[in-house]
Design a protein around this motif. Sequence first.
Motif, PDB file in Angstrom:
ATOM      1  N   MET A  15       0.856  -1.183   0.000  1.00 24.24           N
ATOM      2  CA  MET A  15       0.000   0.000   0.000  1.00 24.24           C
ATOM      3  C   MET A  15       0.889   1.227   0.000  1.00 24.24           C
ATOM      4  O   MET A  15       1.838   1.299   0.779  1.00 24.24           O
ATOM      5  CB  MET A  15      -0.845   0.043   1.280  1.00 24.24           C
ATOM      6  N   GLU A  16       0.582   2.175  -0.853  1.00 20.86           N
ATOM      7  CA  GLU A  16       1.238   3.470  -0.760  1.00 20.86           C
ATOM      8  C   GLU A  16       0.455   4.288   0.257  1.00 20.86           C
ATOM      9  O   GLU A  16      -0.771   4.353   0.197  1.00 20.86           O
ATOM     10  CB  GLU A  16       1.249   4.194  -2.101  1.00 20.86           C
ATOM     11  N   ILE A  17       1.166   4.876   1.202  1.00 28.57           N
ATOM     12  CA  ILE A  17       0.534   5.651   2.265  1.00 28.57           C
ATOM     13  C   ILE A  17       1.108   7.062   2.245  1.00 28.57           C
ATOM     14  O   ILE A  17       2.334   7.242   2.265  1.00 28.57           O
ATOM     15  CB  ILE A  17       0.756   4.990   3.639  1.00 28.57           C
ATOM     16  N   TYR A  18       0.225   8.035   2.172  1.00 30.07           N
ATOM     17  CA  TYR A  18       0.605   9.445   2.164  1.00 30.07           C
ATOM     18  C   TYR A  18       0.456   9.996   3.574  1.00 30.07           C
ATOM     19  O   TYR A  18      -0.528   9.716   4.253  1.00 30.07           O
ATOM     20  CB  TYR A  18      -0.311  10.203   1.209  1.00 30.07           C
ATOM     21  N   VAL A  19       1.458  10.762   4.000  1.00 31.96           N
ATOM     22  CA  VAL A  19       1.402  11.411   5.308  1.00 31.96           C
ATOM     23  C   VAL A  19       1.696  12.895   5.110  1.00 31.96           C
ATOM     24  O   VAL A  19       2.674  13.264   4.465  1.00 31.96           O
ATOM     25  CB  VAL A  19       2.419  10.815   6.307  1.00 31.96           C
ATOM     26  N   LYS A  20       0.826  13.717   5.677  1.00 32.10           N
ATOM     27  CA  LYS A  20       1.011  15.167   5.647  1.00 32.10           C
ATOM     28  C   LYS A  20       1.106  15.647   7.082  1.00 32.10           C
ATOM     29  O   LYS A  20       0.324  15.226   7.938  1.00 32.10           O
ATOM     30  CB  LYS A  20      -0.161  15.834   4.945  1.00 32.10           C
ATOM     31  N   VAL A  21       2.083  16.525   7.341  1.00 29.03           N
ATOM     32  CA  VAL A  21       2.270  17.088   8.674  1.00 29.03           C
ATOM     33  C   VAL A  21       2.022  18.585   8.607  1.00 29.03           C
ATOM     34  O   VAL A  21       2.651  19.286   7.809  1.00 29.03           O
ATOM     35  CB  VAL A  21       3.696  16.825   9.212  1.00 29.03           C
ATOM     36  N   ASP A  22       1.104  19.053   9.426  1.00 28.70           N
ATOM     37  CA  ASP A  22       0.854  20.489   9.562  1.00 28.70           C
ATOM     38  C   ASP A  22       1.325  20.917  10.939  1.00 28.70           C
ATOM     39  O   ASP A  22       1.183  20.159  11.911  1.00 28.70           O
ATOM     40  CB  ASP A  22      -0.640  20.809   9.444  1.00 28.70           C
ATOM     41  N   SER A  23       1.879  22.123  11.007  1.00 29.08           N
ATOM     42  CA  SER A  23       2.221  22.676  12.320  1.00 29.08           C
ATOM     43  C   SER A  23       1.288  23.852  12.581  1.00 29.08           C
ATOM     44  O   SER A  23       0.811  24.508  11.653  1.00 29.08           O
ATOM     45  CB  SER A  23       3.683  23.119  12.378  1.00 29.08           C
ATOM     46  N   GLU A  24       1.038  24.069  13.860  1.00 29.79           N
ATOM     47  CA  GLU A  24       0.138  25.147  14.260  1.00 29.79           C
ATOM     48  C   GLU A  24       0.767  25.934  15.394  1.00 29.79           C
ATOM     49  O   GLU A  24       1.265  25.353  16.358  1.00 29.79           O
ATOM     50  CB  GLU A  24      -1.199  24.558  14.725  1.00 29.79           C
ATOM     51  N   GLN A  25       0.737  27.237  15.280  1.00 29.17           N
ATOM     52  CA  GLN A  25       1.136  28.112  16.372  1.00 29.17           C
ATOM     53  C   GLN A  25      -0.105  28.198  17.267  1.00 29.17           C
ATOM     54  O   GLN A  25      -1.119  28.759  16.854  1.00 29.17           O
ATOM     55  CB  GLN A  25       1.533  29.474  15.810  1.00 29.17           C
ATOM     56  N   PRO A  26      -0.071  27.581  18.459  1.00 32.19           N
ATOM     57  CA  PRO A  26      -1.306  27.444  19.234  1.00 32.19           C
ATOM     58  C   PRO A  26      -1.920  28.763  19.718  1.00 32.19           C
ATOM     59  O   PRO A  26      -3.110  28.810  19.996  1.00 32.19           O
ATOM     60  CB  PRO A  26      -0.899  26.567  20.422  1.00 32.19           C
ATOM     61  N   TYR A  27      -1.134  29.830  19.802  1.00 32.82           N
ATOM     62  CA  TYR A  27      -1.670  31.091  20.324  1.00 32.82           C
ATOM     63  C   TYR A  27      -2.314  31.947  19.251  1.00 32.82           C
ATOM     64  O   TYR A  27      -3.124  32.803  19.553  1.00 32.82           O
ATOM     65  CB  TYR A  27      -0.575  31.874  21.051  1.00 32.82           C
ATOM     66  N   THR A  28      -1.947  31.682  17.969  1.00 31.46           N
ATOM     67  CA  THR A  28      -2.542  32.462  16.871  1.00 31.46           C
ATOM     68  C   THR A  28      -3.454  31.605  15.993  1.00 31.46           C
ATOM     69  O   THR A  28      -4.269  32.145  15.255  1.00 31.46           O
ATOM     70  CB  THR A  28      -1.445  33.070  15.970  1.00 31.46           C
ATOM     71  N   GLY A  29      -3.263  30.286  16.051  1.00 31.79           N
ATOM     72  CA  GLY A  29      -4.031  29.386  15.190  1.00 31.79           C
ATOM     73  C   GLY A  29      -3.466  29.284  13.786  1.00 31.79           C
ATOM     74  O   GLY A  29      -4.011  28.573  12.947  1.00 31.79           O
ATOM     75  N   GLU A  30      -2.367  29.980  13.524  1.00 32.83           N
ATOM     76  CA  GLU A  30      -1.753  29.920  12.191  1.00 32.83           C
ATOM     77  C   GLU A  30      -1.232  28.508  11.932  1.00 32.83           C
ATOM     78  O   GLU A  30      -0.502  27.944  12.746  1.00 32.83           O
ATOM     79  CB  GLU A  30      -0.598  30.925  12.091  1.00 32.83           C
ATOM     80  N   ARG A  31      -1.640  27.936  10.770  1.00 33.04           N
ATOM     81  CA  ARG A  31      -1.249  26.569  10.398  1.00 33.04           C
ATOM     82  C   ARG A  31      -0.526  26.588   9.070  1.00 33.04           C
ATOM     83  O   ARG A  31      -0.834  27.404   8.202  1.00 33.04           O
ATOM     84  CB  ARG A  31      -2.483  25.688  10.263  1.00 33.04           C
ATOM     85  N   GLN A  32       0.399  25.649   8.928  1.00 37.30           N
ATOM     86  CA  GLN A  32       1.083  25.485   7.648  1.00 37.30           C
ATOM     87  C   GLN A  32       1.509  24.033   7.478  1.00 37.30           C
ATOM     88  O   GLN A  32       1.765  23.339   8.453  1.00 37.30           O
ATOM     89  CB  GLN A  32       2.294  26.415   7.556  1.00 37.30           C
ATOM     90  N   THR A  33       1.553  23.587   6.231  1.00 35.63           N
ATOM     91  CA  THR A  33       2.055  22.244   5.942  1.00 35.63           C
ATOM     92  C   THR A  33       3.566  22.301   6.031  1.00 35.63           C
ATOM     93  O   THR A  33       4.207  23.134   5.390  1.00 35.63           O
ATOM     94  CB  THR A  33       1.594  21.768   4.557  1.00 35.63           C
ATOM     95  N   THR A  34       4.132  21.418   6.852  1.00 31.29           N
ATOM     96  CA  THR A  34       5.580  21.444   7.082  1.00 31.29           C
ATOM     97  C   THR A  34       6.307  20.246   6.474  1.00 31.29           C
ATOM     98  O   THR A  34       7.473  20.355   6.137  1.00 31.29           O
ATOM     99  CB  THR A  34       5.872  21.496   8.593  1.00 31.29           C
ATOM    100  N   VAL A  35       5.634  19.116   6.351  1.00 32.41           N
ATOM    101  CA  VAL A  35       6.265  17.908   5.813  1.00 32.41           C
ATOM    102  C   VAL A  35       5.222  17.101   5.046  1.00 32.41           C
ATOM    103  O   VAL A  35       4.062  17.035   5.448  1.00 32.41           O
ATOM    104  CB  VAL A  35       6.845  17.016   6.943  1.00 32.41           C
ATOM    105  N   THR A  36       5.654  16.500   3.926  1.00 30.07           N
ATOM    106  CA  THR A  36       4.841  15.507   3.231  1.00 30.07           C
ATOM    107  C   THR A  36       5.725  14.280   3.000  1.00 30.07           C
ATOM    108  O   THR A  36       6.940  14.406   2.835  1.00 30.07           O
ATOM    109  CB  THR A  36       4.293  16.007   1.880  1.00 30.07           C
ATOM    110  N   ALA A  37       5.102  13.111   3.017  1.00 30.97           N
ATOM    111  CA  ALA A  37       5.870  11.880   2.865  1.00 30.97           C
ATOM    112  C   ALA A  37       5.027  10.796   2.204  1.00 30.97           C
ATOM    113  O   ALA A  37       3.804  10.769   2.357  1.00 30.97           O
ATOM    114  CB  ALA A  37       6.344  11.386   4.231  1.00 30.97           C
ATOM    115  N   PHE A  38       5.700   9.914   1.468  1.00 35.62           N
ATOM    116  CA  PHE A  38       5.090   8.717   0.906  1.00 35.62           C
ATOM    117  C   PHE A  38       5.851   7.517   1.430  1.00 35.62           C
ATOM    118  O   PHE A  38       7.072   7.454   1.319  1.00 35.62           O
ATOM    119  CB  PHE A  38       5.164   8.718  -0.633  1.00 35.62           C
ATOM    120  N   LEU A  39       5.117   6.587   2.001  1.00 36.49           N
ATOM    121  CA  LEU A  39       5.716   5.352   2.493  1.00 36.49           C
ATOM    122  C   LEU A  39       5.003   4.172   1.851  1.00 36.49           C
ATOM    123  O   LEU A  39       3.864   4.305   1.413  1.00 36.49           O
ATOM    124  CB  LEU A  39       5.571   5.238   4.015  1.00 36.49           C
ATOM    125  N   THR A  40       5.673   3.038   1.823  1.00 36.14           N
ATOM    126  CA  THR A  40       5.055   1.803   1.352  1.00 36.14           C
ATOM    127  C   THR A  40       4.958   0.854   2.525  1.00 36.14           C
ATOM    128  O   THR A  40       5.963   0.577   3.191  1.00 36.14           O
ATOM    129  CB  THR A  40       5.881   1.156   0.229  1.00 36.14           C
TER     130      THR A  40
END
Length: 163
Positions: A91-116
Motif C-alpha cells: 500500500m502506498e501511504i501518504y502522510v502530511k504534517v501540519d504545524s500550528e502556532q497554538p496562540y494564533t491558530g496559524e497553520r502550515q504544511t511542514t512535511v509531506t511523505a510517501f511510504l510503502t
Amino acid sequence: MESAQDRKPCGASRTIMTQLVFPQDTNHHGTMFGGKLMEYIDKTAAIAGMRHARKPVVTASSDSMDFLKPIRLGEVIQLEAFVTRTFRSSMEIYVKVDSEQPYTGERQTTVTAFLTGVALGEDGRPAPVPEVYPETEEERRLHESAEERHAQRQERRRRRSGK
C-alpha cells in the motif's frame, strides 16, 4: 468477513495524530528533530495501513520525506495519513504534517511523505490487501499519480538488486 477483493475508500484508513513539540523533541536550533518526526510519520502510516488491510503492516520503504518548513518548540503538529493506492500486498501511504502556532491558530504544511507498507498474513509473509478508491479531489490526485511512484520504486529496487 471481508475478503481481500473488497474495495475500501481512502478515507477508511485516515489516521490523525496530534502532538505538542516539547524541548526534548528539538535540536539546538529550537526546531523539531527530523528523526523524531520520522518516527511519528512511520507510526501514523503503519496505523493507516493496518486500518486498511486489517492485518499487521510493516514499512517496506519511505520514498520521499519533504521537509518544507521547520517545526518549532511549542508548536502543535498534526499528522494525517491515508492509503492512496494498493498493489497486491503493498500500500502506498501518504502522510502530511501540519504545524500550528497554538496562540494564533496559524497553520502550515511542514512535511509531506510517501511510504510503502506491506500487509502480513498469519504466516508472516506478504498478504493480499483490498483495493482502495478515492473520494475527495486530494485523494483522486494522489491515487492517479501513485502508479508513477510505484514504477519508480520498482525500478529503484531492480537497480539495487542488480536484476
